[in-house]
Enzyme design. Structure first.
Site, PDB file in Angstrom:
ATOM      1  N   ILE A   1      49.403  62.180   9.273  1.00  0.00           N
ATOM      2  CA  ILE A   1      48.766  63.205  10.105  1.00  0.00           C
ATOM      3  C   ILE A   1      47.457  63.665   9.467  1.00  0.00           C
ATOM      4  O   ILE A   1      47.327  63.679   8.245  1.00  0.00           O
ATOM      5  CB  ILE A   1      49.743  64.390  10.320  1.00  0.00           C
ATOM      6  N   CYS A   2      46.492  64.001  10.322  1.00  0.00           N
ATOM      7  CA  CYS A   2      45.245  64.619   9.878  1.00  0.00           C
ATOM      8  C   CYS A   2      44.936  65.738  10.879  1.00  0.00           C
ATOM      9  O   CYS A   2      45.855  66.310  11.452  1.00  0.00           O
ATOM     10  CB  CYS A   2      44.110  63.595   9.761  1.00  0.00           C
ATOM     11  N   ARG A   3      43.703  66.062  11.096  1.00  0.00           N
ATOM     12  CA  ARG A   3      43.385  67.150  12.024  1.00  0.00           C
ATOM     13  C   ARG A   3      43.602  66.726  13.481  1.00  0.00           C
ATOM     14  O   ARG A   3      44.262  67.407  14.248  1.00  0.00           O
ATOM     15  CB  ARG A   3      41.943  67.612  11.825  1.00  0.00           C
TER      16      ARG A   3
ATOM     17  N   MET B   1      47.217  67.659  13.420  1.00  0.00           N
ATOM     18  CA  MET B   1      47.625  69.050  13.205  1.00  0.00           C
ATOM     19  C   MET B   1      47.216  69.960  14.359  1.00  0.00           C
ATOM     20  O   MET B   1      47.862  70.983  14.600  1.00  0.00           O
ATOM     21  CB  MET B   1      47.049  69.577  11.882  1.00  0.00           C
TER      22      MET B   1
END
Length: 109
Positions: free
Chosen positions: A60-62, A88
Site C-alpha cells: 500500500i502507498c497513498r 491509504m
C-alpha cells in the site's frame, strides 16, 4: 498486476506500507510494516523476513502508484504480492483506522 480492494482485506493480513517517512508519521494502518520505496531494494530482506511464509504481501502507498511498482518487483522475485487499489486514501475513505506511532488518530498525507 495483482490487485486487491481495501474492502477485501481482513484483520491480520500482512500489509507493507511503502510511503515515505513523513507520510507514515502522519498516519498509517496499525500493524503495517513500513519500508519506504526509496529504501526498498536495500531493505528487501526485512520484507521477506517479516512476510508470512504461506501468506500474501499486501502493498500500500497513498493512492496505488508506488505500491504498484513494489508489487511488480515482489512478484518478479517470486513473492505472492498484491497492490492495494486506491491505497491509504481508499483505506481512510472506507473508514479503516489510521493511526500514528503513538496510537493516536492519524490522517493520510
Amino acid at each position: 498486476m495483482p490487485t486487491v480492494e481495501v474492502a477485501d482485506l481482513k484483520d491480520g493480513d500482512f500489509l507493507l506500507d511503502v510511503r515515505e517517512d513523513d507520510e507514515w508519521q502522519a498516519g498509517h494502518a496499525e500493524g503495517a510494516l513500513h519500508v519506504p520505496i526509496s529504501e526498498f531494494v536495500a531493505r528487501y530482506g526485512e520484507v521477506t523476513e517479516a512476510a508470512p511464509q504461506d501468506g500474501r504481501v499486501h502493498v500500500i502507498c497513498r493512492s496505488g502508484g508506488r505500491s504498484a511498482q513494489v508489487t511488480m518487483y515482489l512478484v518478479q522475485q517470486g513473492v505472492d504480492a498484491v497492490n492495494v487499489d486506491g491505497g491509504m486514501e481508499m483505506w481512510a475513505h472506507a473508514g479503516r483506522p489510521v493511526v500514528t506511532d503513538q496510537g493516536q488518530p492519524g490522517y493520510v498525507l
